[in-house]
Structure formats: structure tokens, C-alpha cells
Design a protein around this motif. Sequence first.
Motif, short mmCIF file in Angstrom:
data_model
loop_
_atom_site.label_atom_id
_atom_site.label_comp_id
_atom_site.label_asym_id
_atom_site.label_seq_id
_atom_site.Cartn_x
_atom_site.Cartn_y
_atom_site.Cartn_z
N HIS A 20 0.78 -1.74 0.12
CA HIS A 20 -0.21 0.07 -0.07
C HIS A 20 0.81 1.16 -0.04
CE1 HIS A 20 -3.40 -2.92 0.59
NE2 HIS A 20 -3.03 -3.25 1.25
N LEU B 225 -6.37 0.15 -1.29
CA LEU B 225 -7.46 0.32 0.35
C LEU B 225 -8.87 0.49 0.16
CD1 LEU B 225 -5.40 1.46 3.51
CD2 LEU B 225 -5.78 -1.30 2.46
N TRP C 47 -10.54 5.57 7.58
CA TRP C 47 -9.22 5.14 7.17
C TRP C 47 -8.49 6.17 8.43
CZ3 TRP C 47 -4.70 3.05 6.38
CH2 TRP C 47 -3.69 3.79 6.08
N CYS D 5 -3.76 2.19 10.29
CA CYS D 5 -2.72 0.36 10.29
C CYS D 5 -3.79 -0.59 10.49
CB CYS D 5 -1.69 0.19 10.34
SG CYS D 5 -0.53 1.21 9.77
N VAL E 178 -5.13 -2.55 7.47
CA VAL E 178 -4.73 -2.69 6.91
C VAL E 178 -4.25 -4.67 7.14
CG1 VAL E 178 -2.47 -3.08 5.78
CG2 VAL E 178 -3.57 -0.70 6.16
N ASN F 247 -5.53 -8.52 10.68
CA ASN F 247 -4.86 -6.96 10.37
C ASN F 247 -4.31 -6.75 11.39
OD1 ASN F 247 -6.52 -6.49 8.74
ND2 ASN F 247 -8.21 -4.97 9.55
N CYS G 94 2.54 -0.46 8.67
CA CYS G 94 1.99 -1.36 8.16
C CYS G 94 2.31 -0.48 6.68
CB CYS G 94 0.15 -0.58 8.15
SG CYS G 94 -0.71 0.97 8.18
#
Length: 281
Positions: free
Chosen positions: A32, A85, A92, A97, A100, A108, A156
Motif C-alpha cells: 500500500h 485500500l 482510514w 493501520c 490493513v 489486521n 503497516c
Amino acid sequence: MHKSLLAISSILLLGASSYAVRAADLFPQGEHTNFDTYVLALSWQPGFCQSKGYSPAECPNLRNGEGELDALTIHGLWPSLPESLNISVGNWHKKGCNAVYNPQTERNYPSATKPWCNSKPVDMSPAFHQGLVKYMPGIKEPTCLHQYEYAKHGVCFGFKPEDYFGAMISLNRDLRNSPVGKFMKDNYGEEVNTADFKQVIVDTYGEDVSRNAVQLICTPTKKGLALTEIRLALRASEINTTLAYTSFNTDQSEVSGGSSNCGKSFTLIKYREDNKSQRVD
């Protein structure tokens, strides 16, 4: 000017000892990496402490530097939502993170929850950690701001912690050493016109930067509004360069100068000289 790989980004003086904080250039790793903006959040620490009623651990007996601009401290460096994402911007901002997936653990990344000192320790040398306190006093226990910031905004992307926080130090120093920093130093402890402050930003970085890429955040006090934070929207592609007009991303929605809440004037609250408390209202 590009910052040299593994160069000394700053020398931090703490009492009679000095520490060289070394940091490589900052590059995201993994799946990402396709985001275009970092938000650099810098606190005006005396104003922040007043807004929190001086309860955070980093507020009592806070002054640990030599000059007025030691009040300009680091809050965090926040990547914008990667295109890869499939979540909302709001989600977000809330989860970071934690939204993610980590292929190594097949789940995650852990959320950054209080108490932050119970989060996974951030891997940095004792010398770097001690030097970082000058710029980020919130890393002290029991706050451990660096553990929260890295868990939510750094892990992340595969950032090496010293590179991640070293980039923040370098950018903080760039702003301190700019005409904007000089204005803050010259008006330390004083009430300033918001228009005058923004004009210095215009003169230094450009009108579109002041309008679209710099946000001022203030908090009411008994004596009026006090500055607590400055947020800068920076191009991800320019994060390793000295702060300049080209550093700013004026075509983004993370930060808007029009949303600043500092009214017509605000105060750059100063630390108490007696060093017993930061309460100034």
C-alpha cells in the motif's frame, strides 16, 4: 535539496551530553505505497497542555530545551489513504493501520488503544529515543505517544522507526528555521493577528499553500484563543526534501487552511519560567 542517506539529520543537546540522530530517507514498503500525501502535525506544546488541563504526563515540568521554538513539537506524520485500500477516508482516519491486513500474522495490524505504553514497543536505539524527547515530549511514560503514532500510522507501511521519526525531526527543524519559525520566536508569548501569521506563510511558501495546505488549530482559553497545532499537507514524493513550496500538496482534502479555527487572533502561549507548571491561564 535532497537529504543525504544515513546523514546526520540533527544534533540534539541534552544537558552536557549530545546525541546524533541518524535517519535514512523515508520510503513506504509493501502493498500500500500508493498514497500521495503526508500530514505533518506539529503541536504548540504550551497551548496543547493548556487545552488538556495539564493532565498529560508530558506537561508538568515540561521545558527541556533552550529556546522559544522548543515549544514547537511533533505530534505525528500521517499518510493519506492508499488507493489500494477499499475503505472510506473516514474509516482510514479512524483506524489507520488497523484497517490493513498483515500477511505475516494473517490478520489486521493491531489497533492503537490506550494505554499506549502497552502497545508493541517501537524499535529505536536508546540514544535516538532520548534525543527524540526534545522534539516529541509525549513519548514519555505513561503517554508513549510514539507507540500510538507508529502503531496507527507507521507500522503497516514498513517504515523503520528511526527513519519515520527522523523525518519528522527534520521537517520540524525546517519549519523552525524558516521565516515562519522566526515569526513564532519573535512573538513567543504574544497575541498575534491570524492574518499576519498566514501572510508569513504566504511570503515563505506561497498563497496556495497557506490557503490549501496549512491548517491552524486553536483552543479557547480565559484569555482568548491559543494555538495548539499546525498541520501541513506534504507531497509523499517530496517527503525527503527540505521544506519548500514544492513540498506542499495543495491539491488534496486532508488539510484545508479554510477550516482553521483561530479566528482573527490567537496567542502563542509560552512556558512558565519557573518551570513548576505549564498552566498560564
